[in-house]
Scaffold this motif. Structure first.
Motif, PDB file in Angstrom:
ATOM      1  N   LEU A 134       0.815  -1.214   0.000  1.00 53.75           N
ATOM      2  CA  LEU A 134       0.000   0.000   0.000  1.00 53.75           C
ATOM      3  C   LEU A 134       0.850   1.266   0.000  1.00 53.75           C
ATOM      4  O   LEU A 134       1.949   1.299   0.561  1.00 53.75           O
ATOM      5  CB  LEU A 134      -0.907   0.017   1.235  1.00 53.75           C
ATOM      6  N   PRO A 135       0.335   2.339  -0.595  1.00 48.29           N
ATOM      7  CA  PRO A 135       1.038   3.638  -0.541  1.00 48.29           C
ATOM      8  C   PRO A 135       1.110   4.144   0.895  1.00 48.29           C
ATOM      9  O   PRO A 135       0.140   4.050   1.649  1.00 48.29           O
ATOM     10  CB  PRO A 135       0.151   4.554  -1.400  1.00 48.29           C
ATOM     11  N   ASP A 136       2.249   4.709   1.272  1.00 45.91           N
ATOM     12  CA  ASP A 136       2.420   5.218   2.635  1.00 45.91           C
ATOM     13  C   ASP A 136       1.399   6.286   2.989  1.00 45.91           C
ATOM     14  O   ASP A 136       1.049   6.453   4.163  1.00 45.91           O
ATOM     15  CB  ASP A 136       3.831   5.783   2.820  1.00 45.91           C
ATOM     16  N   GLY A 137       0.907   6.981   1.975  1.00 44.89           N
ATOM     17  CA  GLY A 137      -0.056   8.048   2.230  1.00 44.89           C
ATOM     18  C   GLY A 137      -1.381   7.581   2.789  1.00 44.89           C
ATOM     19  O   GLY A 137      -2.197   8.395   3.228  1.00 44.89           O
ATOM     20  N   LEU A 138      -1.612   6.277   2.811  1.00 43.32           N
ATOM     21  CA  LEU A 138      -2.855   5.748   3.379  1.00 43.32           C
ATOM     22  C   LEU A 138      -2.784   5.553   4.889  1.00 43.32           C
ATOM     23  O   LEU A 138      -3.820   5.341   5.536  1.00 43.32           O
ATOM     24  CB  LEU A 138      -3.203   4.410   2.724  1.00 43.32           C
ATOM     25  N   ARG A 139      -1.589   5.610   5.463  1.00 44.02           N
ATOM     26  CA  ARG A 139      -1.458   5.360   6.904  1.00 44.02           C
ATOM     27  C   ARG A 139      -2.326   6.325   7.710  1.00 44.02           C
ATOM     28  O   ARG A 139      -2.279   7.535   7.518  1.00 44.02           O
ATOM     29  CB  ARG A 139      -0.001   5.510   7.341  1.00 44.02           C
ATOM     30  N   GLY A 140      -3.134   5.749   8.591  1.00 46.53           N
ATOM     31  CA  GLY A 140      -3.986   6.544   9.461  1.00 46.53           C
ATOM     32  C   GLY A 140      -5.220   7.117   8.796  1.00 46.53           C
ATOM     33  O   GLY A 140      -5.951   7.883   9.426  1.00 46.53           O
ATOM     34  N   ARG A 141      -5.508   6.721   7.551  1.00 48.09           N
ATOM     35  CA  ARG A 141      -6.634   7.311   6.813  1.00 48.09           C
ATOM     36  C   ARG A 141      -7.720   6.313   6.436  1.00 48.09           C
ATOM     37  O   ARG A 141      -8.781   6.712   5.961  1.00 48.09           O
ATOM     38  CB  ARG A 141      -6.126   7.962   5.518  1.00 48.09           C
ATOM     39  N   VAL A 142      -7.505   5.035   6.641  1.00 50.26           N
ATOM     40  CA  VAL A 142      -8.413   4.012   6.114  1.00 50.26           C
ATOM     41  C   VAL A 142      -9.637   3.857   7.019  1.00 50.26           C
ATOM     42  O   VAL A 142      -9.522   3.536   8.205  1.00 50.26           O
ATOM     43  CB  VAL A 142      -7.691   2.658   5.974  1.00 50.26           C
ATOM     44  N   GLY A 143     -10.804   4.071   6.438  1.00 44.80           N
ATOM     45  CA  GLY A 143     -12.046   3.913   7.203  1.00 44.80           C
ATOM     46  C   GLY A 143     -12.532   2.482   7.240  1.00 44.80           C
ATOM     47  O   GLY A 143     -13.073   2.021   8.242  1.00 44.80           O
ATOM     48  N   LEU A 144     -12.345   1.772   6.128  1.00 39.20           N
ATOM     49  CA  LEU A 144     -12.740   0.361   6.033  1.00 39.20           C
ATOM     50  C   LEU A 144     -11.583  -0.435   5.469  1.00 39.20           C
ATOM     51  O   LEU A 144     -11.088  -0.144   4.380  1.00 39.20           O
ATOM     52  CB  LEU A 144     -13.954   0.194   5.108  1.00 39.20           C
ATOM     53  N   LEU A 145     -11.164  -1.440   6.205  1.00 35.83           N
ATOM     54  CA  LEU A 145     -10.121  -2.340   5.756  1.00 35.83           C
ATOM     55  C   LEU A 145     -10.705  -3.757   5.746  1.00 35.83           C
ATOM     56  O   LEU A 145     -10.942  -4.345   6.803  1.00 35.83           O
ATOM     57  CB  LEU A 145      -8.916  -2.261   6.691  1.00 35.83           C
ATOM     58  N   ALA A 146     -10.986  -4.271   4.566  1.00 40.14           N
ATOM     59  CA  ALA A 146     -11.516  -5.626   4.421  1.00 40.14           C
ATOM     60  C   ALA A 146     -10.379  -6.538   3.987  1.00 40.14           C
ATOM     61  O   ALA A 146      -9.653  -6.223   3.039  1.00 40.14           O
ATOM     62  CB  ALA A 146     -12.640  -5.646   3.383  1.00 40.14           C
ATOM     63  N   ALA A 147     -10.222  -7.659   4.684  1.00 38.17           N
ATOM     64  CA  ALA A 147      -9.138  -8.581   4.365  1.00 38.17           C
ATOM     65  C   ALA A 147      -9.693 -10.004   4.348  1.00 38.17           C
ATOM     66  O   ALA A 147      -9.864 -10.616   5.402  1.00 38.17           O
ATOM     67  CB  ALA A 147      -8.010  -8.454   5.381  1.00 38.17           C
ATOM     68  N   ASN A 148      -9.978 -10.493   3.157  1.00 39.48           N
ATOM     69  CA  ASN A 148     -10.489 -11.859   3.036  1.00 39.48           C
ATOM     70  C   ASN A 148      -9.293 -12.812   2.991  1.00 39.48           C
ATOM     71  O   ASN A 148      -8.935 -13.361   1.958  1.00 39.48           O
ATOM     72  CB  ASN A 148     -11.355 -11.987   1.779  1.00 39.48           C
ATOM     73  N   VAL A 149      -8.676 -12.979   4.156  1.00 41.85           N
ATOM     74  CA  VAL A 149      -7.423 -13.719   4.262  1.00 41.85           C
ATOM     75  C   VAL A 149      -7.640 -15.218   4.062  1.00 41.85           C
ATOM     76  O   VAL A 149      -8.746 -15.731   4.300  1.00 41.85           O
ATOM     77  CB  VAL A 149      -6.769 -13.490   5.646  1.00 41.85           C
ATOM     78  N   PRO A 150      -6.603 -15.956   3.636  1.00 41.08           N
ATOM     79  CA  PRO A 150      -6.703 -17.413   3.627  1.00 41.08           C
ATOM     80  C   PRO A 150      -6.802 -17.921   5.058  1.00 41.08           C
ATOM     81  O   PRO A 150      -6.064 -17.458   5.932  1.00 41.08           O
ATOM     82  CB  PRO A 150      -5.397 -17.854   2.962  1.00 41.08           C
TER      83      PRO A 150
END
Length: 264
Positions: free
Chosen positions: A157-173
């Motif tokens: 991810l771009p560093d500029g996203l740090r501290g800005r993400v409202g929704l983080l979806a991770a469909n992990v294995p």
């Protein structure tokens, strides 16, 4: 182009019979989709043959239905599961006004596309370690102005996203390594191992997502991860140890379990 009349060997009944003989449980429904997709009798023969040989229906068709969207799915890319629609529903309920959305372990990008489709104008990012998945995801989220990044979880991810993400979806294995061999052949033989194998207890990737999430989430932002009912209590403990307020949402209808972590 007009479709030539079907010969008896290409009749709906013959397609259903061929699919049944190959062990397809939903032969009638699959036959309808294959008949609609084929532009010529030869193409229909090819589609039916590929499905009968065990290729996932979605890979044969080139798309999967997901939350009302038609998601492009290439051979070798993880097929989005209908139960994962529950993850999307929970994400929308937690942060209906999110303006920055990240889809980690994105595969085809189905989750990111569905979130952007529901939320409207958002800054959408997706990431996956598999180049084939990245190519596929770019097709699916291009219409939402999204960006897809190739790499390992947050490192992509771009560093500029740090501290800005409202929704983080991770469909992990989350399949334990020792159980991968017991998966249906469609998944085991045709989907990437990186999208299935979650390590010894199935929670290796979830641990890494939990450990890094707080640095990327905005205050009040949420991270959501799909897991199994058996793994859910330990997953909650992992989220809590990472400083997240955690709980489990369960769908009896879809047999789906989603762990939700909120950043203070």
């Amino acid at each position: 182009m007009p479709v030539p009349p079907r010969s008896p060997s290409h009749s709906p009944a013959s397609v259903v019979a061929a699919l049944r003989a190959a062990g397809c449980v939903f032969a009638e429904e699959e036959a309808e989709l294959l008949l609609a997709a084929a532009r010529t009798p030869d193409e229909l023969t090819s589609l039916v043959d590929r499905r009968a040989r065990g290729l996932p229906l979605e890979h044969v068709l080139g798309w999967a239905g997901f939350r009302g969207l038609r998601i492009a799915v290439e051979p070798g890319v993880f097929v989005p599961r209908r139960r994962t629609e529950f993850l999307v529903e929970q994400a929308l309920a937690q942060a209906p006004d999110a303006s920055v959305v990240v889809d980690l372990c994105c595969g085809s990008g189905a989750v990111g596309a569905a979130l952007a489709d529901a939320l409207g104008r958002v800054e959408l990012h997706a990431a996956d370690i598999d180049p084939a998945a990245v190519r596929c995801a770019r097709r699916n989220i291009a219409g939402y102005g999204g960006q897809v990044h190739e790499g390992d979880l947050f490192a992509a991810l771009p560093d500029g996203l740090r501290g800005r993400v409202g929704l983080l979806a991770a469909n992990v294995p989350y399949v334990p390594s020792g159980e991968v061999g017991r998966l249906p052949a469609e998944a085991r033989d045709h989907e990437p191992l990186t999208a299935l194998d979650g390590g010894a207890d199935g929670l290796d990737v979830l641990r890494r997502v939990a450990a890094g999430a707080a640095r990327w989430l905005a205050p009040g932002g949420c991270v959501l991860v799909e897991t199994s009912g058996r793994q859910a209590p330990e997953a909650v403990r992992i989220f809590a140890a990472a400083g997240l307020s955690a709980r489990v949402a369960v769908s009896e209808e879809w047999s789906a379990h989603v762990v939700i972590g909120t950043c203070a």
